[in-house]
Design a protein around this motif. Sequence first.
Motif, mmCIF file in Angstrom:
data_model
loop_
_atom_site.group_PDB
_atom_site.id
_atom_site.type_symbol
_atom_site.label_atom_id
_atom_site.label_comp_id
_atom_site.label_asym_id
_atom_site.label_seq_id
_atom_site.Cartn_x
_atom_site.Cartn_y
_atom_site.Cartn_z
ATOM 1 N N MET A 36 0.760 -1.038 0.061
ATOM 2 C CA MET A 36 0.214 0.139 -0.082
ATOM 3 C C MET A 36 0.764 1.227 0.011
ATOM 4 N N LYS A 37 2.021 1.187 0.513
ATOM 5 C CA LYS A 37 2.928 2.525 0.564
ATOM 6 C C LYS A 37 3.674 2.665 -0.852
ATOM 7 N N GLN A 38 3.433 1.702 -1.572
ATOM 8 C CA GLN A 38 3.894 1.867 -3.156
ATOM 9 C C GLN A 38 2.777 2.232 -3.944
ATOM 10 N N GLY A 39 1.456 2.382 -3.546
ATOM 11 C CA GLY A 39 0.362 2.869 -4.124
ATOM 12 C C GLY A 39 -0.623 1.877 -4.468
ATOM 13 N N GLY A 40 -0.358 0.826 -3.948
ATOM 14 C CA GLY A 40 -1.241 -0.189 -4.214
ATOM 15 C C GLY A 40 -2.638 -0.205 -3.300
ATOM 16 N N ILE B 269 -3.983 -9.551 -1.471
ATOM 17 C CA ILE B 269 -3.315 -10.501 -2.326
ATOM 18 C C ILE B 269 -1.796 -10.695 -1.780
ATOM 19 N N ALA B 270 -1.142 -9.767 -1.697
ATOM 20 C CA ALA B 270 0.159 -9.840 -1.396
ATOM 21 C C ALA B 270 0.598 -10.719 -0.210
ATOM 22 N N ALA B 271 -0.463 -10.258 0.926
ATOM 23 C CA ALA B 271 -0.387 -11.024 2.150
ATOM 24 C C ALA B 271 -0.657 -12.304 2.215
ATOM 25 N N ASN B 272 -1.814 -12.712 1.385
ATOM 26 C CA ASN B 272 -2.343 -13.988 1.168
ATOM 27 C C ASN B 272 -1.181 -14.644 0.597
ATOM 28 N N ALA B 273 -0.490 -14.411 -0.275
ATOM 29 C CA ALA B 273 0.722 -15.008 -1.071
ATOM 30 C C ALA B 273 1.619 -15.531 -0.077
ATOM 31 N N PHE C 271 -10.144 -4.451 -8.636
ATOM 32 C CA PHE C 271 -9.764 -3.344 -7.775
ATOM 33 C C PHE C 271 -8.321 -3.288 -7.486
ATOM 34 N N GLY C 272 -7.395 -4.051 -8.306
ATOM 35 C CA GLY C 272 -6.036 -3.688 -8.114
ATOM 36 C C GLY C 272 -5.469 -2.581 -8.761
ATOM 37 N N LYS C 273 -4.401 -2.217 -8.574
ATOM 38 C CA LYS C 273 -3.825 -0.948 -9.091
ATOM 39 C C LYS C 273 -2.303 -1.334 -9.579
ATOM 40 N N LEU C 274 -1.457 -2.279 -8.735
ATOM 41 C CA LEU C 274 -0.237 -2.622 -9.167
ATOM 42 C C LEU C 274 -0.023 -3.747 -10.014
ATOM 43 N N PRO C 275 0.679 -4.023 -10.743
ATOM 44 C CA PRO C 275 1.002 -5.164 -11.463
ATOM 45 C C PRO C 275 1.157 -6.296 -10.769
ATOM 46 N N ALA D 102 2.751 -9.051 -10.719
ATOM 47 C CA ALA D 102 4.026 -9.410 -10.412
ATOM 48 C C ALA D 102 4.711 -8.661 -9.593
ATOM 49 N N ASP D 103 4.435 -7.449 -9.344
ATOM 50 C CA ASP D 103 4.707 -6.506 -8.264
ATOM 51 C C ASP D 103 4.332 -7.004 -6.942
ATOM 52 N N VAL D 104 3.086 -7.537 -7.000
ATOM 53 C CA VAL D 104 1.989 -7.667 -5.793
ATOM 54 C C VAL D 104 2.716 -8.996 -5.184
ATOM 55 N N LEU D 105 3.061 -9.871 -6.106
ATOM 56 C CA LEU D 105 3.726 -11.330 -5.667
ATOM 57 C C LEU D 105 5.364 -11.328 -5.312
ATOM 58 N N ALA D 106 5.901 -10.135 -5.830
ATOM 59 C CA ALA D 106 7.293 -9.934 -5.428
ATOM 60 C C ALA D 106 7.945 -10.239 -4.138
ATOM 61 N N PRO D 107 7.195 -9.501 -3.314
ATOM 62 C CA PRO D 107 7.887 -9.944 -1.718
ATOM 63 C C PRO D 107 7.631 -11.184 -1.353
ATOM 64 N N THR D 108 6.620 -12.011 -1.598
ATOM 65 C CA THR D 108 6.753 -13.477 -1.447
ATOM 66 C C THR D 108 7.877 -14.170 -2.101
ATOM 67 N N VAL D 109 8.137 -13.862 -3.529
ATOM 68 C CA VAL D 109 8.996 -14.593 -4.288
ATOM 69 C C VAL D 109 10.366 -14.465 -3.427
ATOM 70 N N ARG D 110 10.680 -13.092 -3.148
ATOM 71 C CA ARG D 110 11.886 -12.977 -2.383
ATOM 72 C C ARG D 110 11.974 -13.722 -1.266
ATOM 73 N N TYR D 111 11.144 -13.796 -0.393
ATOM 74 C CA TYR D 111 11.013 -14.440 0.928
ATOM 75 C C TYR D 111 11.160 -15.927 0.655
ATOM 76 N N ALA D 112 10.555 -16.773 -0.351
ATOM 77 C CA ALA D 112 10.754 -17.884 -0.746
ATOM 78 C C ALA D 112 12.005 -18.275 -1.118
#
Length: 576
Positions: free
Chosen positions: A58-62, A69-73, A151-155, A157-167
């Motif tokens: 959300m700080k990135q404009g999402g 979705i990002a939190a669920n991932a 209702f989404g704003k960000l791509p 791929a950007d939404v899922l990126a934090p989880t990809v990094r943690y994974a």
Amino acid sequence: MRLSLIALTLAATAAAGSAPAADRITGRDFATRSVVYAPHAMAATSHPLATQVALDVMKQGGSAVDAAIAANAALGLMEPTGNGIGGDLFAMVWDPRTQKLHGYNGSGRSPQGLSLKWFQENGYTDIPPHGPLPVTVPGAVDGWFALHGRFGKLPMADVLAPTVRYAREGHPVHDTIAYYWDRSVPVLSKWPGFSAQFTVDGRAPRTGELWKNPNLANTLETIGREGRDAFYKGDIARTIDAYFRENDGFLRYEDLAAHQGEWVEPASANYRGVDVWELPPNGQGIAALQILEILEGYDFSKIEFGSAEHVHLFVEAKKLAFADRARWYADPDFFPARDGNREQAAKLVRELISEDYAAQRRKLINPDRAARSVDAGILQHGDTIYLTTADQDGMMVSLIQSNYRGMGSGMAAPGLGFIFQDRGEQFVLKAGHPNTFAPGKRPFHTIIPAFITRDGKPWVSFGLMGGAMQPQGHAQIVMNLVDFGMNLQEAGDAPRIQHDGSTDPAGQMVEMSDGGVLNLETGFAYETIRALMRKGHTIEFADGPYGGYQAIARDPGTGVYAGASESRKDGQAAGY
């Protein structure tokens, strides 16, 4: 763990839990922490890192949907004991632009190649909890893209990126998750793909140990890059098809390709001036509305929280609602009409949550005696994570997602990094029942998001995970806020009531004949317990079935958000 009631032990624990806490500023002895407040955005999830992921998005404009979705991932990676992309999803979204609450049913259907006849011919009386047979089409990824598309704003791929990094880089496993993971490993390790992808040399990761899931990182990167169809029509779907063909399963590429979730109209009931919203069947959300409608006939301004009268009335209302839950809640495409007439299903829901019907059912409650058996009403014509997010525009999301029992079926296709749900266990192998197994049918669902509006404005987005505890918990949260004047944190931390043993809509349909069992969380006075036993309730100690709560409330005047995350989970509410 469940033990028979031992009076002296329970008296001691109850007394300890109900002792006054003179050193607490709030005066509430059961509040574990203060409510969190923030002016711009808020997230509450069952894992602190997932909460931070939501806030970062959300700080990135999402939007709040992007954050959800990002939190669920992230939770699918960090809390695989409760959810993942092999499971289903339900959500409600408050849209500040239209001032409307939208509902999404992201539950998947049974394989087209499996039938009731097959189960009967192979000697099954109910569907097993693990392995390939309870697997239904995973609806979570479809749900993400449906919500994001509107209702989404960000791509993505950007939404899922934090989880990809943690994974890829790893994250430390938290206490509660490590506990349940350790319990799942001995049960699920026999199924192909589980041990290789969800253990460390055959054991569960320990508390604080770094956990990585590079297979899931690859899967999420593919989904983010190629979109929804990468999961349902691409190489992922072909891998899933091959895996189940090789392991005596029935899920096929065609089942995945045909999947589509749906936008649905939430159902509501007014409880003492606030509107409580749930999603209609095939979920169990309207059971919470039925409980509240029945209880509205009693004056709880004169009934103390935790008293025998409070608990007794609640449990008896729950029994009545759950009798209907077992009889009437099912996939509306199959029941009450087999011709897909949704109006008949909508009419059924309206009748079940009506004031007139609640008044009829209320008459069945004996204020002095616990009911041992309860029939469904006669009508004119059926584990988990929860999270909530809210953004600076006033959008609020109530989202729940699950693999169902524990970590799911145990089936984990090679190289994909997730476990398939075992939601099909909820079907009944009995011809003629509303929830009878059929090809391409959605099973009865336990996971339910909730929402409360007041004077047509959003007030509270909340949920309480935990199987049959969920509608019971929803009703208790509403009562705690409305009847007992608790704040958002207190409403979740207050000791809970759980009744078990009602007639179930799934499995072998064992009917309640003994009144069931009442579990009271530590904190209820022994005087209450004794009075309930005199009314005929069977009370047992139970360790941990009381659910996990997260909530966000919005002040309609200032727009300030309040957040709460209870102590029974590893979670966190935070904002900015």
